[in-house]
Motif scaffolding. Structure first.
Motif, PDB file in Angstrom:
ATOM      1  N   ALA A  71       1.464   9.373   2.091  1.00  0.00           N
ATOM      2  CA  ALA A  71       0.861   8.048   2.440  1.00  0.00           C
ATOM      3  C   ALA A  71       1.066   7.113   1.274  1.00  0.00           C
ATOM      4  N   MET A  72       0.969   5.702   1.458  1.00  0.00           N
ATOM      5  CA  MET A  72       0.453   4.867   0.438  1.00  0.00           C
ATOM      6  C   MET A  72      -0.966   5.248  -0.416  1.00  0.00           C
ATOM      7  N   ASP A  73      -1.122   4.762  -1.186  1.00  0.00           N
ATOM      8  CA  ASP A  73      -2.680   4.703  -1.732  1.00  0.00           C
ATOM      9  C   ASP A  73      -3.489   4.278  -0.823  1.00  0.00           C
ATOM     10  N   THR A  74      -4.650   4.773  -0.517  1.00  0.00           N
ATOM     11  CA  THR A  74      -5.650   4.522   0.469  1.00  0.00           C
ATOM     12  C   THR A  74      -5.260   4.965   1.612  1.00  0.00           C
ATOM     13  N   GLY A  75      -4.065   5.628   2.063  1.00  0.00           N
ATOM     14  CA  GLY A  75      -3.608   5.867   3.114  1.00  0.00           C
ATOM     15  C   GLY A  75      -4.518   6.881   4.143  1.00  0.00           C
ATOM     16  N   GLY A  76      -5.117   7.328   3.486  1.00  0.00           N
ATOM     17  CA  GLY A  76      -6.091   8.399   4.275  1.00  0.00           C
ATOM     18  C   GLY A  76      -5.909   9.915   4.307  1.00  0.00           C
ATOM     19  N   LYS A  77      -5.146  10.318   3.242  1.00  0.00           N
ATOM     20  CA  LYS A  77      -4.713  11.638   3.595  1.00  0.00           C
ATOM     21  C   LYS A  77      -5.953  12.605   3.466  1.00  0.00           C
ATOM     22  N   ASP A  78      -6.906  12.363   2.302  1.00  0.00           N
ATOM     23  CA  ASP A  78      -8.072  13.038   2.349  1.00  0.00           C
ATOM     24  C   ASP A  78      -9.019  13.106   3.671  1.00  0.00           C
ATOM     25  N   GLY A  79      -9.149  12.238   4.115  1.00  0.00           N
ATOM     26  CA  GLY A  79      -9.968  12.268   5.311  1.00  0.00           C
ATOM     27  C   GLY A  79      -9.227  12.593   6.361  1.00  0.00           C
ATOM     28  N   ALA A  80      -7.939  12.437   6.485  1.00  0.00           N
ATOM     29  CA  ALA A  80      -7.156  13.169   7.753  1.00  0.00           C
ATOM     30  C   ALA A  80      -7.101  14.657   7.716  1.00  0.00           C
ATOM     31  N   PHE A 173       3.329  14.710   8.049  1.00  0.00           N
ATOM     32  CA  PHE A 173       2.970  13.341   8.548  1.00  0.00           C
ATOM     33  C   PHE A 173       2.849  12.310   7.570  1.00  0.00           C
ATOM     34  N   PHE A 174       3.379  11.163   7.911  1.00  0.00           N
ATOM     35  CA  PHE A 174       3.231   9.920   6.950  1.00  0.00           C
ATOM     36  C   PHE A 174       2.372   9.013   7.501  1.00  0.00           C
ATOM     37  N   LEU A 175       1.187   8.857   7.064  1.00  0.00           N
ATOM     38  CA  LEU A 175       0.078   7.958   7.208  1.00  0.00           C
ATOM     39  C   LEU A 175       0.513   6.469   7.140  1.00  0.00           C
ATOM     40  N   HIS A 176       0.698   5.975   8.046  1.00  0.00           N
ATOM     41  CA  HIS A 176       1.404   4.614   7.789  1.00  0.00           C
ATOM     42  C   HIS A 176       0.211   3.460   8.061  1.00  0.00           C
ATOM     43  N   ILE A 177      -0.145   2.715   6.888  1.00  0.00           N
ATOM     44  CA  ILE A 177      -1.106   1.769   6.836  1.00  0.00           C
ATOM     45  C   ILE A 177      -0.451   0.347   6.345  1.00  0.00           C
ATOM     46  N   SER A 178      -1.109  -0.580   7.003  1.00  0.00           N
ATOM     47  CA  SER A 178      -0.289  -1.928   6.392  1.00  0.00           C
ATOM     48  C   SER A 178      -0.916  -2.329   4.913  1.00  0.00           C
ATOM     49  N   ASP A 203      -3.420   1.801  -9.337  1.00  0.00           N
ATOM     50  CA  ASP A 203      -3.384   1.781  -7.944  1.00  0.00           C
ATOM     51  C   ASP A 203      -2.653   0.050  -7.724  1.00  0.00           C
ATOM     52  N   LEU A 204      -3.305  -0.842  -8.457  1.00  0.00           N
ATOM     53  CA  LEU A 204      -2.626  -2.201  -8.443  1.00  0.00           C
ATOM     54  C   LEU A 204      -1.356  -2.376  -8.694  1.00  0.00           C
ATOM     55  N   LYS A 205      -0.842  -1.707  -9.703  1.00  0.00           N
ATOM     56  CA  LYS A 205       0.428  -1.740 -10.241  1.00  0.00           C
ATOM     57  C   LYS A 205       1.586  -1.093  -9.102  1.00  0.00           C
ATOM     58  N   GLU A 206       0.807   0.076  -8.723  1.00  0.00           N
ATOM     59  CA  GLU A 206       1.646   0.652  -7.588  1.00  0.00           C
ATOM     60  C   GLU A 206       1.767  -0.266  -6.315  1.00  0.00           C
ATOM     61  N   ARG A 207       0.701  -0.996  -5.876  1.00  0.00           N
ATOM     62  CA  ARG A 207       0.625  -1.915  -4.903  1.00  0.00           C
ATOM     63  C   ARG A 207       1.687  -2.725  -5.111  1.00  0.00           C
ATOM     64  N   ALA A 208       1.850  -3.269  -6.221  1.00  0.00           N
ATOM     65  CA  ALA A 208       2.819  -4.347  -6.382  1.00  0.00           C
ATOM     66  C   ALA A 208       4.340  -4.159  -6.152  1.00  0.00           C
ATOM     67  N   TYR A 217      10.502   5.302   1.125  1.00  0.00           N
ATOM     68  CA  TYR A 217       9.960   6.102   2.263  1.00  0.00           C
ATOM     69  C   TYR A 217      10.809   6.261   3.334  1.00  0.00           C
ATOM     70  N   SER A 218      11.185   5.000   3.784  1.00  0.00           N
ATOM     71  CA  SER A 218      12.197   5.207   5.115  1.00  0.00           C
ATOM     72  C   SER A 218      13.424   5.931   4.691  1.00  0.00           C
ATOM     73  N   ASP A 219      13.958   5.998   3.472  1.00  0.00           N
ATOM     74  CA  ASP A 219      15.164   6.381   3.326  1.00  0.00           C
ATOM     75  C   ASP A 219      14.668   8.130   3.341  1.00  0.00           C
ATOM     76  N   ALA A 220      13.699   8.497   2.699  1.00  0.00           N
ATOM     77  CA  ALA A 220      13.611   9.892   2.764  1.00  0.00           C
ATOM     78  C   ALA A 220      13.347  10.335   4.184  1.00  0.00           C
ATOM     79  N   LEU A 221      12.214   9.680   4.822  1.00  0.00           N
ATOM     80  CA  LEU A 221      11.801  10.110   6.269  1.00  0.00           C
ATOM     81  C   LEU A 221      13.187  10.253   7.203  1.00  0.00           C
ATOM     82  N   ALA A 222      14.137   9.336   6.828  1.00  0.00           N
ATOM     83  CA  ALA A 222      15.196   9.378   7.798  1.00  0.00           C
ATOM     84  C   ALA A 222      16.121  10.595   7.571  1.00  0.00           C
ATOM     85  N   HIS A 223      16.414  10.949   6.262  1.00  0.00           N
ATOM     86  CA  HIS A 223      17.389  11.922   5.900  1.00  0.00           C
ATOM     87  C   HIS A 223      16.625  13.174   5.883  1.00  0.00           C
TER      88      HIS A 223
END
Length: 274
Positions: A71-80, A173-178, A203-208, A217-223
């Motif tokens: 998931a992206m940061d804060t995507g909820g992996k730990d919670g899930a 599982f990719f946890l998809h957040i906006s 985290d803010l640098k990665e968010r940028a 992610y789209s490329d990796a999931l597709a292949h």
């Protein structure tokens, strides 16, 4: 196998794009459950069934199940992960988290450290982040190029096929957040003292680099979504639909595996307990 109907999207298309999947979609859950509370009995039933199936898997001791979470940061992996495994016997679960590789790990191929953490027979293995970091973060930060990434896609597919042939079922599982939901969750981490430990300025640098991550992610999931090791994109802005979708898919997969405890290899009638 045929997976249960949930909001999760099974990736089948080599031209798959995350942008085509809503992060808020409740799918069939929105039709079945009026709100979060009304879905709780079903989630509780799935957890109980998971406990039973995991016990049989552990007793059978012939096969394993690997659950990969990205998931992206804060995507909820730990919670899930925590919600899914509530009540499961910890002795039958092996959890691994993969952060930046150490010097020793960098001295080997990128899958070396991953293979060491693959679940042993009888266990449910959980990867909180995974081998996919080596075709995601490395690519966004230009540590590898597209050609190398695609070579690694082949290596990953072969590796996952090896695990499958050795008796390990794989679900990813990719946890998809906006991006808007991520902003709210990051702000919560700053505002709530109990959550501040989760926040890192990096985290803010990665968010940028949000758009770059969506692309890789789209490329990796597709292949790397295969019949043996499918990728599910789980709409994760609503945590309860995320948790229910994952539980439905995991329980259905274990039921398809149908683990059975071994039969006694001794004469039951001859055993006398005094």
């Amino acid at each position: 196998m045929k997976y249960p109907e949930t909001p999760a999207v099974l990736v089948k298309n080599k031209h798959f794009k995350l942008a085509d999947v809503s992060t808020k979609d409740k799918g069939v859950f929105g039709e079945t459950y009026a709100h979060k509370e009304s879905a709780q009995p079903r989630l509780a039933a799935l957890r109980q069934r998971l406990v039973e199936l995991q016990e049989n898997l552990y007793a059978e001791h012939q096969r394993s199940l690997l659950l990969v979470f990205q998931a992206m940061d804060t995507g909820g992996k730990d919670g899930a992960i925590g919600n899914l495994l509530t009540g499961v016997n910890p002795a039958g679960v092996q959890v691994a988290s993969f952060k930046a590789p150490s010097a020793a790990e960098l001295a080997h191929d990128f899958l070396w450290r991953i293979h060491l953490k693959a679940p042993s027979r009888g266990h449910i293995g959980v990867f909180n982040r995974s081998h996919y970091e080596d075709v995601l973060v490395t690519r966004v930060h230009e540590l590898i190029d597209k050609k190398t990434a695609h070579q690694r896609f082949d290596d990953i597919n072969n590796f996952e096929q090896l695990l499958t042939r050795s008796g390990t079922r794989i679900l990813k599982f990719f946890l998809h957040i906006s991006k808007e939901e991520q902003a709210e969750r990051l702000q919560d981490r700053l505002d709530e003292p109990a959550k501040r430990w989760k926040f890192e300025p990096g985290d803010l640098k990665e968010r940028a680099r949000w758009d770059d991550y969506q692309d890789v992610y789209s490329d990796a999931l597709a292949h790397c979504s295969t019949d043996d090791a499918p990728w599910f994109v789980v709409p994760a802005d609503h945590k309860w639909t995320r948790d229910l979708a994952i539980a439905e898919i995991v329980v259905a997969t274990l039921e398809d595996m149908n683990p059975q405890p071994p039969k006694a290899d001794f004469d039951l009638k001859a055993q006398v307990i005094k």
